[in-house]
Design an enzyme around this catalytic site. Structure first.
Site, PDB file in Angstrom:
ATOM      1  N   ARG A 142       0.794  -1.224   0.000  1.00 24.36           N
ATOM      2  CA  ARG A 142       0.000   0.000   0.000  1.00 24.36           C
ATOM      3  C   ARG A 142       0.831   1.281   0.000  1.00 24.36           C
ATOM      4  NH1 ARG A 142      -2.240  -3.388  -1.403  1.00 24.36           N
ATOM      5  NH2 ARG A 142      -4.079  -4.462  -0.641  1.00 24.36           N
ATOM      6  N   SER A 184     -10.153   1.004   4.006  1.00 21.47           N
ATOM      7  CA  SER A 184      -9.497   0.712   5.282  1.00 21.47           C
ATOM      8  C   SER A 184      -8.859   1.981   5.839  1.00 21.47           C
ATOM      9  CB  SER A 184      -8.395  -0.325   5.084  1.00 21.47           C
ATOM     10  OG  SER A 184      -8.968  -1.524   4.619  1.00 21.47           O
ATOM     11  N   GLU A 254      -3.885   4.326   6.642  1.00 23.29           N
ATOM     12  CA  GLU A 254      -3.840   4.063   5.195  1.00 23.29           C
ATOM     13  C   GLU A 254      -4.519   5.245   4.498  1.00 23.29           C
ATOM     14  OE1 GLU A 254      -4.515   0.076   3.749  1.00 23.29           O
ATOM     15  OE2 GLU A 254      -5.648   0.841   2.041  1.00 23.29           O
TER      16      GLU A 254
HETATM   17  C1  LIG Z   1     -15.316   1.240  -0.286  1.00 25.10           C
HETATM   18  C2  LIG Z   1     -13.835   1.322  -0.536  1.00 25.10           C
HETATM   19  C3  LIG Z   1     -13.088   0.163  -0.630  1.00 25.10           C
HETATM   20  C4  LIG Z   1     -11.705   0.211  -0.834  1.00 25.10           C
HETATM   21  N1  LIG Z   1     -10.997  -0.952  -0.936  1.00 25.10           N
HETATM   22  C5  LIG Z   1      -9.662  -0.917  -1.171  1.00 25.10           C
HETATM   23  C6  LIG Z   1      -8.903  -2.126  -1.318  1.00 25.10           C
HETATM   24  O1  LIG Z   1      -9.425  -3.224  -1.209  1.00 25.10           O
HETATM   25  N2  LIG Z   1      -7.582  -2.028  -1.575  1.00 25.10           N
HETATM   26  C7  LIG Z   1      -6.954  -0.828  -1.701  1.00 25.10           C
HETATM   27  O2  LIG Z   1      -5.756  -0.811  -1.957  1.00 25.10           O
HETATM   28  N3  LIG Z   1      -7.639   0.337  -1.573  1.00 25.10           N
HETATM   29  C8  LIG Z   1      -8.977   0.321  -1.306  1.00 25.10           C
HETATM   30  N4  LIG Z   1      -9.675   1.497  -1.181  1.00 25.10           N
HETATM   31  C9  LIG Z   1      -8.959   2.777  -1.261  1.00 25.10           C
HETATM   32  C10 LIG Z   1      -8.939   3.411  -2.663  1.00 25.10           C
HETATM   33  O3  LIG Z   1      -9.864   2.767  -3.501  1.00 25.10           O
HETATM   34  C11 LIG Z   1      -7.558   3.329  -3.283  1.00 25.10           C
HETATM   35  O4  LIG Z   1      -6.563   3.855  -2.427  1.00 25.10           O
HETATM   36  C12 LIG Z   1      -7.480   4.107  -4.616  1.00 25.10           C
HETATM   37  O5  LIG Z   1      -6.272   3.809  -5.232  1.00 25.10           O
HETATM   38  C13 LIG Z   1      -7.596   5.610  -4.430  1.00 25.10           C
HETATM   39  O6  LIG Z   1      -7.586   6.234  -5.679  1.00 25.10           O
HETATM   40  P1  LIG Z   1      -8.040   7.770  -5.812  1.00 25.10           P
HETATM   41  O7  LIG Z   1      -7.928   8.183  -7.223  1.00 25.10           O
HETATM   42  O8  LIG Z   1      -9.363   7.952  -5.189  1.00 25.10           O
HETATM   43  O9  LIG Z   1      -6.874   8.498  -4.985  1.00 25.10           O
HETATM   44  P2  LIG Z   1      -6.986   9.636  -3.860  1.00 25.10           P
HETATM   45  O10 LIG Z   1      -7.713   9.091  -2.681  1.00 25.10           O
HETATM   46  O11 LIG Z   1      -7.505  10.883  -4.445  1.00 25.10           O
HETATM   47  O12 LIG Z   1      -5.442   9.835  -3.499  1.00 25.10           O
HETATM   48  C14 LIG Z   1      -4.725   8.815  -2.850  1.00 25.10           C
HETATM   49  C15 LIG Z   1      -3.238   9.139  -2.911  1.00 25.10           C
HETATM   50  O13 LIG Z   1      -2.814   9.062  -4.265  1.00 25.10           O
HETATM   51  C16 LIG Z   1      -2.084  10.220  -4.629  1.00 25.10           C
HETATM   52  N5  LIG Z   1      -2.336  10.451  -6.065  1.00 25.10           N
HETATM   53  C17 LIG Z   1      -3.543  10.528  -6.671  1.00 25.10           C
HETATM   54  N6  LIG Z   1      -3.402  10.728  -7.985  1.00 25.10           N
HETATM   55  C18 LIG Z   1      -2.067  10.790  -8.218  1.00 25.10           C
HETATM   56  C19 LIG Z   1      -1.293  11.009  -9.402  1.00 25.10           C
HETATM   57  N7  LIG Z   1      -1.848  11.195 -10.605  1.00 25.10           N
HETATM   58  N8  LIG Z   1       0.060  11.018  -9.268  1.00 25.10           N
HETATM   59  C20 LIG Z   1       0.662  10.841  -8.060  1.00 25.10           C
HETATM   60  N9  LIG Z   1      -0.037  10.631  -6.920  1.00 25.10           N
HETATM   61  C21 LIG Z   1      -1.380  10.619  -7.003  1.00 25.10           C
HETATM   62  C22 LIG Z   1      -2.619  11.307  -3.724  1.00 25.10           C
HETATM   63  O14 LIG Z   1      -1.658  12.332  -3.544  1.00 25.10           O
HETATM   64  C23 LIG Z   1      -2.882  10.550  -2.442  1.00 25.10           C
HETATM   65  O15 LIG Z   1      -1.690  10.470  -1.691  1.00 25.10           O
HETATM   66  C24 LIG Z   1     -11.070   1.468  -0.961  1.00 25.10           C
HETATM   67  C25 LIG Z   1     -11.826   2.653  -0.887  1.00 25.10           C
HETATM   68  C26 LIG Z   1     -13.190   2.589  -0.664  1.00 25.10           C
HETATM   69  C27 LIG Z   1     -13.978   3.868  -0.584  1.00 25.10           C
END
Ligand SMILES: Cc1cc2nc3c(=O)[nH]c(=O)nc-3n(C[C@H](O)[C@H](O)[C@H](O)COP(=O)(O)OP(=O)(O)OC[C@H]3O[C@@H](n4cnc5c(N)ncnc54)[C@H](O)[C@@H]3O)c2cc1C
Length: 258
Positions: A142, A184, A254
């Site tokens: 992660r 999480s 996380e």
């Molecule tokens: C119901 C639910 C279930 C989930 N289950 C899981 C799971 O099973 N496994 C898991 O790993 N995650 C899970 N997640 C978390 C989430 O889905 C992941 O972390 C996902 O990758 C977040 O993507 P995002 O675009 O929303 O990023 P954001 O939440 O907007 O950002 C997350 C991080 O990524 C960075 N970031 C975003 N875009 C870029 C870019 N273009 N370049 C560099 N850095 C960047 C941001 O600075 C930040 O630090 C879950 C979330 C929810 C709501």
């Protein structure tokens, strides 16, 4: 580039935050180094005073598949790439199912389910305008150290999308809360589960205002509607304090707190 007001109480998956001015990056823009990049806010807890923010505009939402090279823009939603992989019979993307986010956010978090994670299928990422091979990026459970803004990614393509694996992974999610959350809240510490520790210190189901440690899955901080950043912060700190007191374990968030 242009500015856009984004209301994080609506945009973020946990539905916490206030309207904030965000710089939207377009193709060809120089990437500022004094702003934090956000994706689709599925892993964020945003306060009313976050650092200056930026986001990729829809210019970066694309999928190109030519001569067996799969190039994807980092604003592309996971669901869109999953559908593409399914339609074109590409393996390794099955775990994207019900994993909300943008490809950029997935790369920054090295998001995954069980042993399936995005770095498994990665070839190279374009970071701040330069293609960087996976071998030259530090990553682990992660986390990854991108050190800049990911705008495009190339994946290693193998044939054979597995419907059976997709079904198995979808099934795994049946025990996850349906209420608004950011997934999480804490990373699992080595050899243990954050959810188990939260239960052990008696905080499963405990709430503050509209925020609650889910009764369905203890490591999910859920928002029943109108929950605030302060309530969420209070519950995160309470868990850290109690788990450290009882087990001497320092839990690490996380969810990214801004
Ligand atoms: C119901 C639910 C279930 C989930 N289950 C899981 C799971 O099973 N496994 C898991 O790993 N995650 C899970 N997640 C978390 C989430 O889905 C992941 O972390 C996902 O990758 C977040 O993507 P995002 O675009 O929303 O990023 P954001 O939440 O907007 O950002 C997350 C991080 O990524 C960075 N970031 C975003 N875009 C870029 C870019 N273009 N370049 C560099 N850095 C960047 C941001 O600075 C930040 O630090 C879950 C979330 C929810 C709501």
């Amino acid at each position: 580039m242009f500015f856009k007001i984004i209301d994080f109480s609506k945009f973020s998956s946990i539905k916490v935050g206030v309207p904030i001015e965000v710089l939207m990056l377009e193709r060809g823009d120089d990437i500022p180094n004094d702003r934090m990049i956000v994706g689709h806010a599925n892993n964020l807890l945003v306060s009313s005073t976050p650092p200056p923010l930026m986001m990729l505009s829809k210019d970066f939402s694309f999928i190109e598949f030519e001569d067996e090279v799969l190039t994807v823009g980092c604003a592309t939603p996971t669901g869109k790439l999953l559908s593409f992989a399914k339609k074109n019979g590409l393996a390794g993307f099955e775990f994207f199912s019900k994993l909300p986010g943008s490809i950029g956010g997935m790369l920054a978090m090295n998001a995954g389910v069980k042993s399936y994670e995005i770095f498994n299928i990665l070839d190279a990422i374009k970071i701040d305008g330069v293609w960087v091979k996976k071998e030259n990026i530090e990553y682990g459970y992660r986390f990854s150290k991108l050190g800049g803004v990911a705008t495009e990614v190339r994946f290693n393509v193998t044939r054979g999308f597995s419907k059976a694996l997709l079904d198995e992974l979808v099934n795994l999610r049946s025990n996850q809360p349906k209420t608004a959350s950011a997934g999480s809240a804490f990373k699992n510490p080595e050899g243990d589960y954050a959810g188990r520790l939260i239960e052990e210190v008696g905080l499963k189901g405990v709430s503050k205002g509209a925020m609650q440690w889910s009764e369905v899955h203890a490591n999910f901080l859920v928002n029943h509607g109108g929950g605030t950043f302060e309530e969420a912060r209070y519950l995160l700190d309470l868990v850290k304090e109690k788990v450290f007191e009882k087990f001497g374990i320092k839990l690490v968030e996380e969810v990214q707190v801004l």
